[in-house]
Design a protein around this motif. Structure first.
Motif, PDB file in Angstrom:
ATOM      1  N   SER A  16       0.812  -1.222   0.000  1.00 52.26           N
ATOM      2  CA  SER A  16       0.000   0.000   0.000  1.00 52.26           C
ATOM      3  C   SER A  16       0.841   1.266   0.000  1.00 52.26           C
ATOM      4  O   SER A  16       0.334   2.346  -0.296  1.00 52.26           O
ATOM      5  CB  SER A  16      -0.932   0.009   1.215  1.00 52.26           C
ATOM      6  OG  SER A  16      -0.196  -0.138   2.409  1.00 52.26           O
ATOM      7  N   GLN A  17       2.135   1.167   0.332  1.00 53.99           N
ATOM      8  CA  GLN A  17       3.010   2.332   0.319  1.00 53.99           C
ATOM      9  C   GLN A  17       4.432   1.904  -0.029  1.00 53.99           C
ATOM     10  O   GLN A  17       4.875   0.815   0.352  1.00 53.99           O
ATOM     11  CB  GLN A  17       3.041   3.033   1.695  1.00 53.99           C
ATOM     12  CG  GLN A  17       1.796   3.828   2.027  1.00 53.99           C
ATOM     13  CD  GLN A  17       1.954   4.551   3.350  1.00 53.99           C
ATOM     14  OE1 GLN A  17       2.584   4.035   4.269  1.00 53.99           O
ATOM     15  NE2 GLN A  17       1.395   5.740   3.455  1.00 53.99           N
ATOM     16  N   VAL A  18       5.143   2.754  -0.759  1.00 56.58           N
ATOM     17  CA  VAL A  18       6.581   2.576  -0.969  1.00 56.58           C
ATOM     18  C   VAL A  18       7.258   3.918  -0.713  1.00 56.58           C
ATOM     19  O   VAL A  18       6.630   4.974  -0.844  1.00 56.58           O
ATOM     20  CB  VAL A  18       6.913   2.091  -2.404  1.00 56.58           C
ATOM     21  CG1 VAL A  18       6.413   0.690  -2.629  1.00 56.58           C
ATOM     22  CG2 VAL A  18       6.331   3.046  -3.436  1.00 56.58           C
ATOM     23  N   GLY A  19       8.520   3.885  -0.318  1.00 52.14           N
ATOM     24  CA  GLY A  19       9.209   5.142  -0.036  1.00 52.14           C
ATOM     25  C   GLY A  19      10.698   4.922   0.123  1.00 52.14           C
ATOM     26  O   GLY A  19      11.228   3.814  -0.045  1.00 52.14           O
ATOM     27  N   LEU A 450     -14.725   3.267  -6.878  1.00 51.83           N
ATOM     28  CA  LEU A 450     -14.080   3.775  -8.079  1.00 51.83           C
ATOM     29  C   LEU A 450     -13.379   5.090  -7.747  1.00 51.83           C
ATOM     30  O   LEU A 450     -13.272   5.449  -6.580  1.00 51.83           O
ATOM     31  CB  LEU A 450     -15.110   3.948  -9.196  1.00 51.83           C
ATOM     32  CG  LEU A 450     -15.737   2.630  -9.680  1.00 51.83           C
ATOM     33  CD1 LEU A 450     -17.132   2.491  -9.116  1.00 51.83           C
ATOM     34  CD2 LEU A 450     -15.777   2.557 -11.196  1.00 51.83           C
ATOM     35  N   ARG A 451     -12.937   5.794  -8.765  1.00 59.19           N
ATOM     36  CA  ARG A 451     -12.149   7.004  -8.524  1.00 59.19           C
ATOM     37  C   ARG A 451     -12.934   8.010  -7.680  1.00 59.19           C
ATOM     38  O   ARG A 451     -14.081   8.325  -7.974  1.00 59.19           O
ATOM     39  CB  ARG A 451     -11.754   7.645  -9.851  1.00 59.19           C
ATOM     40  CG  ARG A 451     -10.848   8.870  -9.694  1.00 59.19           C
ATOM     41  CD  ARG A 451     -10.387   9.405 -11.028  1.00 59.19           C
ATOM     42  NE  ARG A 451     -11.501   9.869 -11.849  1.00 59.19           N
ATOM     43  CZ  ARG A 451     -11.879   9.301 -12.976  1.00 59.19           C
ATOM     44  NH1 ARG A 451     -11.239   8.235 -13.423  1.00 59.19           N
ATOM     45  NH2 ARG A 451     -12.894   9.772 -13.659  1.00 59.19           N
ATOM     46  N   ASP A 457     -15.064  12.706   0.897  1.00 58.24           N
ATOM     47  CA  ASP A 457     -15.620  11.423   0.481  1.00 58.24           C
ATOM     48  C   ASP A 457     -14.633  10.284   0.747  1.00 58.24           C
ATOM     49  O   ASP A 457     -15.010   9.199   1.182  1.00 58.24           O
ATOM     50  CB  ASP A 457     -15.980  11.459  -1.007  1.00 58.24           C
ATOM     51  CG  ASP A 457     -17.167  12.363  -1.299  1.00 58.24           C
ATOM     52  OD1 ASP A 457     -17.999  12.536  -0.394  1.00 58.24           O
ATOM     53  OD2 ASP A 457     -17.254  12.882  -2.423  1.00 58.24           O
ATOM     54  N   ARG A 458     -13.353  10.537   0.500  1.00 58.88           N
ATOM     55  CA  ARG A 458     -12.350   9.494   0.755  1.00 58.88           C
ATOM     56  C   ARG A 458     -12.258   9.195   2.254  1.00 58.88           C
ATOM     57  O   ARG A 458     -12.046   8.045   2.652  1.00 58.88           O
ATOM     58  CB  ARG A 458     -10.987   9.923   0.203  1.00 58.88           C
ATOM     59  CG  ARG A 458     -10.958  10.080  -1.303  1.00 58.88           C
ATOM     60  CD  ARG A 458      -9.543   9.947  -1.856  1.00 58.88           C
ATOM     61  NE  ARG A 458      -8.636  10.911  -1.277  1.00 58.88           N
ATOM     62  CZ  ARG A 458      -8.434  12.137  -1.747  1.00 58.88           C
ATOM     63  NH1 ARG A 458      -9.125  12.548  -2.804  1.00 58.88           N
ATOM     64  NH2 ARG A 458      -7.564  12.952  -1.182  1.00 58.88           N
ATOM     65  N   SER A 459     -12.428  10.218   3.068  1.00 67.90           N
ATOM     66  CA  SER A 459     -12.384   9.995   4.518  1.00 67.90           C
ATOM     67  C   SER A 459     -13.539   9.116   4.969  1.00 67.90           C
ATOM     68  O   SER A 459     -13.378   8.256   5.844  1.00 67.90           O
ATOM     69  CB  SER A 459     -12.427  11.337   5.252  1.00 67.90           C
ATOM     70  OG  SER A 459     -11.302  12.117   4.937  1.00 67.90           O
ATOM     71  N   LEU A 475      -5.100   5.462  -2.985  1.00 70.13           N
ATOM     72  CA  LEU A 475      -5.060   5.114  -4.401  1.00 70.13           C
ATOM     73  C   LEU A 475      -6.266   5.645  -5.166  1.00 70.13           C
ATOM     74  O   LEU A 475      -6.239   5.721  -6.398  1.00 70.13           O
ATOM     75  CB  LEU A 475      -5.003   3.590  -4.571  1.00 70.13           C
ATOM     76  CG  LEU A 475      -3.804   2.848  -3.979  1.00 70.13           C
ATOM     77  CD1 LEU A 475      -4.013   1.352  -4.131  1.00 70.13           C
ATOM     78  CD2 LEU A 475      -2.524   3.280  -4.667  1.00 70.13           C
ATOM     79  N   LEU A 476      -7.366   5.981  -4.486  1.00 71.95           N
ATOM     80  CA  LEU A 476      -8.615   6.293  -5.163  1.00 71.95           C
ATOM     81  C   LEU A 476      -8.523   7.451  -6.154  1.00 71.95           C
ATOM     82  O   LEU A 476      -9.110   7.375  -7.239  1.00 71.95           O
ATOM     83  CB  LEU A 476      -9.718   6.566  -4.127  1.00 71.95           C
ATOM     84  CG  LEU A 476     -10.142   5.354  -3.276  1.00 71.95           C
ATOM     85  CD1 LEU A 476     -11.207   5.742  -2.272  1.00 71.95           C
ATOM     86  CD2 LEU A 476     -10.655   4.233  -4.165  1.00 71.95           C
TER      87      LEU A 476
END
Length: 551
Positions: A16-19, A450-451, A457-459, A475-476
């Motif tokens: 879910s994450q890279v860094g 979906l997007r 809304d994402r919260s 990612l959305l």
């Protein structure tokens, strides 16, 4: 997705994450060994031994264990679907050769929600689900689509029956939702608006008596003591208006109020009021009797009884419109059978031609009639446990709004909480999850996201996901049109799906601008005349054109 081998077991997880982080000066590398500052966050979701994949993790990796990118054959192990109710909707975003499937039984029984910004592909996703249900052997499926904007009438093609408040095609049937199926409070809200408690009690008693009198005309009449003002038994709304209006306008020739000062008698069927001599103030005839002071509410009721936008509700056709005594040619059993008892798996109720201010009442009534009717069918073959029902509610945020108490909200809330036990599933479709009731959202076991570009809304979506998956919300905003992150009980693992294109596109799909703007010559201006006529008569332009062709 990544794979972590541990002996004979292979753990699988989602990255879910890279860094990358800077290396502190105090850190000194060992001779011949580089210190890599790159890192990744992985959420483990299952494990496999050989070709057998199982959700959940029985052991965990340790420091220096290898991490591999999951290859296509390994993804095939994860997504090997043995369920008899697997429904194909597209393919994995990371592997076109692997079909994306959801478990239909779980999708229906545990409820679901489809969220996404405008243009992200919500309507196409729902259309694909409907197509797949119809084309993958579920010939006796029952799916009821509540469509407030008329998007799915053409999308279901030959797989569904379409009932429309304003039919625009020959194959569309007229939708009727009889007013007498409404509970008393909702009937009053749809016809008269707000009433004082005393007037509400008086009119409730009148409606109760009318339902009791009409009950004797039913094929299997209930005991009069069981009939209330809320019992779905036919009665004449025009007769009720006429009697209420008579009480308001009647004058008398004598002070005892026994001889009406009538000039001409009215007609309930044509909504023509009687005419009386105007009363004289003071002690001169004609005299005025008592009044409920509801002239404004009665004017509203008369107007709505004549308004074509309310005809599907207040003038429900020859079969469902009661006569003066409450007799009808058809009853609720035929109405329910026409909606969900036909030979097609999908039913679309197109409410785009209905007045917006009664939509919550109408949707609440439809949901209550269908869910209650199938519940009381019990162990009959058409009962919802023997033949489950999926209800798809488009634009759910308009009718299941946080803090609202409309008829639609109450019906959806009841289905969300109790439908699973009775075989009634719910799919909420919305572009504004922030406005959606949190209780209804929490009851949805599967989310198809979906997007989404709006942070609020994402919260809300993140709040509905398990803690270990909240990173996926980031990612959305980057999803392509038609891509969805699917989590919950209807999928083996949280996945990124690429939804295929529906063969019959919903009206909500983007218009073909290039073709429309390159037309030569431009459309004839006479079409604007047809548009205005359709506007004034609350009839679609396509329906008007069809009528002219027949004539």
């Amino acid at each position: 997705m990544v794979r972590i081998p541990l002996g004979y077991t292979h753990l699988y997880g989602i990255c879910s994450q890279v860094g990358a982080a800077a290396i502190p000066n105090s850190v000194v590398s060992e001779p011949g060994k580089e210190i890599d500052s790159r890192w990744m966050t992985v959420t483990l979701f299952g494990e496999a031994i050989g070709d057998e994949f199982e959700r959940g993790v029985s052991q965990y990796p340790t420091i220096d264990d290898e991490v591999h990118i999951a290859t296509t054959p390994e993804l095939a192990v994860i997504y090997s679907e043995s369920s008899a109710a697997a429904l194909a909707v597209g393919h994995l975003a990371a592997a076109r050769s692997i079909p994306a499937t959801v478990d239909l039984a779980t999708l229906v029984s545990r409820h679901s929600v489809v969220v996404g910004s405008t243009g992200a592909g919500k309507s196409n996703l729902v259309a694909v689900l409907l197509e797949s249900i119809a084309e993958q052997g579920y010939s006796s499926a029952r799916v009821l689509v509540i469509d407030p904007h008329g998007e799915y009438a053409d999308a279901v093609g030959d797989n569904g029956a379409v009932f429309s408040a304003s039919p625009s095609a020959a194959r569309h049937q007229q939708l009727y939702v009889p007013y007498w199926a409404l509970p008393f409070e909702e009937f009053v809200a749809a016809t008269m608006g707000e009433l004082s408690p005393q007037n509400s009690a008086d009119i409730r008693d009148m409606v109760r008596r009318r339902r009791q009198d009409a009950a004797r005309h039913l094929n299997t009449p209930p005991e009069p003591t069981y009939v209330t003002a809320d019992t779905p038994i036919p009665f004449s709304a025009k007769g009720l208006w006429f009697d209420l209006n008579e009480f308001e306008i009647r004058t008398y020739d004598d002070m005892m109020l026994t001889t009406p000062a009538v000039i001409s008698l009215g007609d309930p069927e044509t909504l023509t009021p009687s005419e009386y001599l105007p009363y004289e103030p003071g002690s001169k005839a004609p005299f005025k009797g008592t009044s409920r002071l509801i002239a404004r509410q009665l004017d509203m009721m008369r107007h709505r009884l004549r308004d074509t936008r309310f005809a599907f509700l207040l003038e429900p056709g020859v079969d469902y419109t009661p006569d003066a005594d409450g007799r009808t040619n058809a009853d609720l059993d035929e109405l329910l059978s026409s909606w969900v008892g036909h030979d097609k798996p999908v039913t679309v109720l197109d409410l785009s031609g209905a007045a917006a201010d009664v939509l919550p009442l109408v949707i609440g009534t439809v949901l209550r009639l269908v869910s209650d009717g199938l519940y009381w069918a019990g162990d009959l073959p058409i009962g919802s446990r023997a033949q489950p029902l999926l209800i798809v509610l488009e634009e759910a945020h308009l009718f299941v709004r946080e803090g609202d108490s409309s008829a639609a909200h109450r019906a959806v809330d009841k289905i969300a909480k109790e439908g699973r036990k009775h075989g009634v599933g719910l799919m909420l479709v919305t572009q504004r999850p922030t406005d959606l009731d949190s209780t209804a959202l929490s009851q949805c076991g599967t989310m198809l996201a979906l997007r989404l570009t709006n942070q609020a809304d994402r919260s809300r979506v993140a709040a509905a996901l398990p803690d270990e998956l909240t990173d996926l919300v980031s990612l959305l905003p980057a999803l392509r049109t038609g891509e969805a992150i699917v989590t919950g009980e209807a999928v083996k693992v949280p996945s990124r799906f690429r939804i295929r294109e529906a063969r019959h596109k919903p009206i909500g799909s983007d218009p073909d601008l290039a073709t429309g703007w390159r037309k030569d010559p431009r459309p004839d201006p006479s079409h604007y005349t047809s548009a205005v006529v359709a506007w004034r008569t609350s009839t679609t332009a396509a329906a008007l054109a069809a009528e002219e062709e027949v004539l």
